[in-house]
Design a protein around this motif. Sequence first.
Motif, PDB file in Angstrom:
ATOM      1  N   ALA A 130       0.953  -1.095  -0.071  1.00  0.00           N
ATOM      2  CA  ALA A 130      -0.107  -0.237   0.085  1.00  0.00           C
ATOM      3  C   ALA A 130       0.909   1.221  -0.191  1.00  0.00           C
ATOM      4  CB  ALA A 130      -0.813  -0.079   1.081  1.00  0.00           C
ATOM      5  N   LEU A 131       0.490   2.220  -1.115  1.00  0.00           N
ATOM      6  CA  LEU A 131       1.207   3.436  -1.096  1.00  0.00           C
ATOM      7  C   LEU A 131      -0.060   4.604  -0.888  1.00  0.00           C
ATOM      8  CD1 LEU A 131       3.838   4.734  -3.332  1.00  0.00           C
ATOM      9  CD2 LEU A 131       1.516   5.765  -3.693  1.00  0.00           C
ATOM     10  N   GLU A 132       0.077   5.366  -0.160  1.00  0.00           N
ATOM     11  CA  GLU A 132      -0.933   6.726  -0.134  1.00  0.00           C
ATOM     12  C   GLU A 132      -0.423   8.016  -0.743  1.00  0.00           C
ATOM     13  OE1 GLU A 132      -2.975   7.707   3.626  1.00  0.00           O
ATOM     14  OE2 GLU A 132      -1.849   9.629   3.436  1.00  0.00           O
ATOM     15  N   ILE A 133      -1.155   8.460  -1.709  1.00  0.00           N
ATOM     16  CA  ILE A 133      -0.610   9.800  -2.383  1.00  0.00           C
ATOM     17  C   ILE A 133      -1.729  10.429  -2.768  1.00  0.00           C
ATOM     18  CG2 ILE A 133      -1.378   8.366  -4.588  1.00  0.00           C
ATOM     19  CD1 ILE A 133       0.960   9.650  -5.773  1.00  0.00           C
ATOM     20  N   SER A 134      -1.750  11.879  -2.932  1.00  0.00           N
ATOM     21  CA  SER A 134      -2.581  12.820  -3.160  1.00  0.00           C
ATOM     22  C   SER A 134      -2.233  13.397  -4.243  1.00  0.00           C
ATOM     23  CB  SER A 134      -2.686  13.747  -1.885  1.00  0.00           C
ATOM     24  OG  SER A 134      -3.063  13.428  -0.471  1.00  0.00           O
ATOM     25  N   THR A 135      -3.585  13.526  -5.203  1.00  0.00           N
ATOM     26  CA  THR A 135      -3.402  14.104  -6.636  1.00  0.00           C
ATOM     27  C   THR A 135      -4.239  14.971  -6.879  1.00  0.00           C
ATOM     28  OG1 THR A 135      -4.486  12.155  -7.406  1.00  0.00           O
ATOM     29  CG2 THR A 135      -1.775  12.044  -7.262  1.00  0.00           C
ATOM     30  N   PRO A 136      -4.218  16.033  -7.859  1.00  0.00           N
ATOM     31  CA  PRO A 136      -5.276  16.937  -8.271  1.00  0.00           C
ATOM     32  C   PRO A 136      -6.227  16.127  -9.207  1.00  0.00           C
ATOM     33  CG  PRO A 136      -3.306  17.508  -9.577  1.00  0.00           C
ATOM     34  CD  PRO A 136      -2.974  16.402  -8.377  1.00  0.00           C
ATOM     35  N   VAL A 137      -5.654  15.101  -9.742  1.00  0.00           N
ATOM     36  CA  VAL A 137      -6.540  14.267 -10.812  1.00  0.00           C
ATOM     37  C   VAL A 137      -6.576  12.635 -10.360  1.00  0.00           C
ATOM     38  CG1 VAL A 137      -5.762  15.709 -12.810  1.00  0.00           C
ATOM     39  CG2 VAL A 137      -4.173  13.894 -12.051  1.00  0.00           C
ATOM     40  N   LYS A 138      -7.775  12.271 -10.807  1.00  0.00           N
ATOM     41  CA  LYS A 138      -7.815  10.819 -10.449  1.00  0.00           C
ATOM     42  C   LYS A 138      -6.855   9.732 -11.044  1.00  0.00           C
ATOM     43  CE  LYS A 138     -11.681   7.179 -10.094  1.00  0.00           C
ATOM     44  NZ  LYS A 138     -11.048   6.836  -8.525  1.00  0.00           N
ATOM     45  N   LEU A 139      -6.474   8.836 -10.333  1.00  0.00           N
ATOM     46  CA  LEU A 139      -5.393   7.914 -11.073  1.00  0.00           C
ATOM     47  C   LEU A 139      -6.222   6.581 -11.343  1.00  0.00           C
ATOM     48  CD1 LEU A 139      -2.403   8.017  -8.475  1.00  0.00           C
ATOM     49  CD2 LEU A 139      -2.697   9.268 -10.636  1.00  0.00           C
ATOM     50  N   TRP A 140      -5.905   6.034 -12.255  1.00  0.00           N
ATOM     51  CA  TRP A 140      -6.685   4.989 -12.944  1.00  0.00           C
ATOM     52  C   TRP A 140      -5.725   3.747 -12.997  1.00  0.00           C
ATOM     53  CZ3 TRP A 140     -12.065   5.238 -13.143  1.00  0.00           C
ATOM     54  CH2 TRP A 140     -12.704   6.713 -13.386  1.00  0.00           C
ATOM     55  N   ILE A 141      -6.241   2.522 -13.015  1.00  0.00           N
ATOM     56  CA  ILE A 141      -5.344   1.248 -13.166  1.00  0.00           C
ATOM     57  C   ILE A 141      -4.935   1.423 -14.370  1.00  0.00           C
ATOM     58  CG2 ILE A 141      -5.277  -1.252 -13.367  1.00  0.00           C
ATOM     59  CD1 ILE A 141      -7.133  -1.529 -11.147  1.00  0.00           C
ATOM     60  N   HIS A 142      -3.618   1.282 -14.600  1.00  0.00           N
ATOM     61  CA  HIS A 142      -2.928   1.462 -16.267  1.00  0.00           C
ATOM     62  C   HIS A 142      -1.936   0.261 -16.160  1.00  0.00           C
ATOM     63  CE1 HIS A 142      -2.297   3.696 -19.897  1.00  0.00           C
ATOM     64  NE2 HIS A 142      -1.008   3.565 -19.502  1.00  0.00           N
ATOM     65  N   ASP A 143      -2.035  -0.898 -15.983  1.00  0.00           N
ATOM     66  CA  ASP A 143      -1.277  -2.162 -16.178  1.00  0.00           C
ATOM     67  C   ASP A 143      -1.015  -2.345 -17.466  1.00  0.00           C
ATOM     68  OD1 ASP A 143      -1.510  -2.468 -13.463  1.00  0.00           O
ATOM     69  OD2 ASP A 143      -3.136  -4.026 -13.696  1.00  0.00           O
ATOM     70  N   GLN A 144       0.501  -2.315 -17.709  1.00  0.00           N
ATOM     71  CA  GLN A 144       0.938  -2.521 -19.021  1.00  0.00           C
ATOM     72  C   GLN A 144       1.839  -4.014 -19.074  1.00  0.00           C
ATOM     73  OE1 GLN A 144       0.652  -0.348 -21.862  1.00  0.00           O
ATOM     74  NE2 GLN A 144      -0.880   0.546 -20.227  1.00  0.00           N
ATOM     75  N   PRO A 145       1.817  -4.873 -20.364  1.00  0.00           N
ATOM     76  CA  PRO A 145       2.327  -5.952 -20.660  1.00  0.00           C
ATOM     77  C   PRO A 145       3.880  -5.707 -20.451  1.00  0.00           C
ATOM     78  CG  PRO A 145       1.527  -5.307 -22.626  1.00  0.00           C
ATOM     79  CD  PRO A 145       0.881  -4.507 -21.570  1.00  0.00           C
ATOM     80  N   MET A 146       4.689  -6.565 -19.618  1.00  0.00           N
ATOM     81  CA  MET A 146       6.010  -6.457 -19.297  1.00  0.00           C
ATOM     82  C   MET A 146       6.774  -7.337 -20.477  1.00  0.00           C
ATOM     83  SD  MET A 146       6.259  -6.577 -15.067  1.00  0.00           S
ATOM     84  CE  MET A 146       5.437  -8.037 -15.143  1.00  0.00           C
ATOM     85  N   ASP A 147       7.982  -7.105 -20.488  1.00  0.00           N
ATOM     86  CA  ASP A 147       8.874  -7.717 -21.634  1.00  0.00           C
ATOM     87  C   ASP A 147       9.260  -9.133 -20.966  1.00  0.00           C
ATOM     88  OD1 ASP A 147      11.661  -7.748 -20.298  1.00  0.00           O
ATOM     89  OD2 ASP A 147      10.888  -5.511 -20.128  1.00  0.00           O
ATOM     90  N   PRO A 148       9.422 -10.020 -21.698  1.00  0.00           N
ATOM     91  CA  PRO A 148       9.613 -11.444 -21.031  1.00  0.00           C
ATOM     92  C   PRO A 148      10.662 -11.523 -20.008  1.00  0.00           C
ATOM     93  CG  PRO A 148       9.361 -11.538 -23.565  1.00  0.00           C
ATOM     94  CD  PRO A 148       9.357 -10.108 -23.148  1.00  0.00           C
ATOM     95  N   GLU A 149      11.942 -10.808 -20.052  1.00  0.00           N
ATOM     96  CA  GLU A 149      12.830 -10.820 -19.170  1.00  0.00           C
ATOM     97  C   GLU A 149      12.478 -10.218 -17.900  1.00  0.00           C
ATOM     98  OE1 GLU A 149      16.046 -12.187 -19.439  1.00  0.00           O
ATOM     99  OE2 GLU A 149      15.101 -12.882 -21.241  1.00  0.00           O
ATOM    100  N   THR A 150      11.743  -9.162 -17.881  1.00  0.00           N
ATOM    101  CA  THR A 150      11.286  -8.488 -16.824  1.00  0.00           C
ATOM    102  C   THR A 150      10.139  -9.568 -15.974  1.00  0.00           C
ATOM    103  OG1 THR A 150      11.547  -6.504 -17.574  1.00  0.00           O
ATOM    104  CG2 THR A 150      10.434  -6.469 -15.545  1.00  0.00           C
ATOM    105  N   ALA A 151       9.201  -9.906 -16.675  1.00  0.00           N
ATOM    106  CA  ALA A 151       8.326 -10.905 -16.142  1.00  0.00           C
ATOM    107  C   ALA A 151       8.748 -12.091 -15.314  1.00  0.00           C
ATOM    108  CB  ALA A 151       7.151 -11.337 -17.279  1.00  0.00           C
ATOM    109  N   LYS A 152       9.946 -12.515 -16.068  1.00  0.00           N
ATOM    110  CA  LYS A 152      10.557 -13.523 -15.272  1.00  0.00           C
ATOM    111  C   LYS A 152      11.083 -13.342 -13.808  1.00  0.00           C
ATOM    112  CE  LYS A 152      12.594 -15.933 -19.520  1.00  0.00           C
ATOM    113  NZ  LYS A 152      13.679 -16.144 -20.172  1.00  0.00           N
ATOM    114  N   VAL A 153      11.345 -12.121 -13.645  1.00  0.00           N
ATOM    115  CA  VAL A 153      11.814 -11.982 -12.250  1.00  0.00           C
ATOM    116  C   VAL A 153      10.942 -11.221 -11.130  1.00  0.00           C
ATOM    117  CG1 VAL A 153      14.201 -11.662 -12.954  1.00  0.00           C
ATOM    118  CG2 VAL A 153      12.988  -9.784 -13.122  1.00  0.00           C
ATOM    119  N   THR A 154       9.801 -10.978 -11.764  1.00  0.00           N
ATOM    120  CA  THR A 154       8.800 -10.200 -11.225  1.00  0.00           C
ATOM    121  C   THR A 154       7.353 -11.008 -10.765  1.00  0.00           C
ATOM    122  OG1 THR A 154       9.177  -8.193 -12.604  1.00  0.00           O
ATOM    123  CG2 THR A 154       7.085  -8.102 -11.212  1.00  0.00           C
TER     124      THR A 154
END
Length: 274
Positions: A130-154
Amino acid sequence: MKYLLCGSCSHANPLKSEYLTFCDQCGKKLPDTFSDWRKIHPMGSFPEYQQTVGVSIKEKKPGRTASWVKKQLQPANKGKVIIFFTLVVALLATAGTLFGKRAVFTLLYAKVPKSYLYSSWQTATIGRQALEISTPVKLWIHDQPMDPETAKVTEYAKSYRNEEGGGIRITVNMYSYFENVANTLDNAREDNRVAMEQDDLSDIHAKAVPVLVSGIQGQLEEGNYLYQGAIRLAFRHLVVVKGANRWEIRIQYRDDDPIGPQVAQRVLKSVKIK
């Protein structure tokens, strides 16, 4: 010239003969034919019938522009027309290359509204780590596909971002890596530099300073870069690392925007790791 209008399709039939009975366009019987008219006016003549029943239609004269275009398209002038339009296209292409790209990006990246400094902001707690943050605009989920090398370690990844517009882009990324993966501030800074280069950013100027967020070691990188060779954007990139977890807050805005740094500073000061 007088015409007899068809009652079915409104076609104007030239009234040249007293025997005109059917429409030239649709073939249906015309109203007020000469034979019908003579029943009411037995002493009437065809010229009288033309003047009484027939209608006049004014032919539209071509406008000056249309006349000029028609004249230019005559065979004798085609060579001049080709040369003219070739020069116009060349000039537009040159102007677009020099100024168009910069103008487009200037419109896309408007400056941050001054009202953000005085309006009430949204405070949200997001992510599994959990991270708490205050912003003037709403944040929306914006998941992006990871490259294969990064996905292996995440083991876990989550991303949030505000919608287009508003003069500022705020992105929050959270990662959890497998235990055998090196996760340090230096790794995070190098990953950020690689990501920036892949996003067609050039002429990057930046400096990094150590920070503490909720008692956890972090690093704040500030600077600017040239985006697609057209517009210079400023950025702030905060990264916090604890064990296998990494939190990133990326903020970007126009480099010539005086409100952008103030809004970015307030966003970063609101960040808390739960």
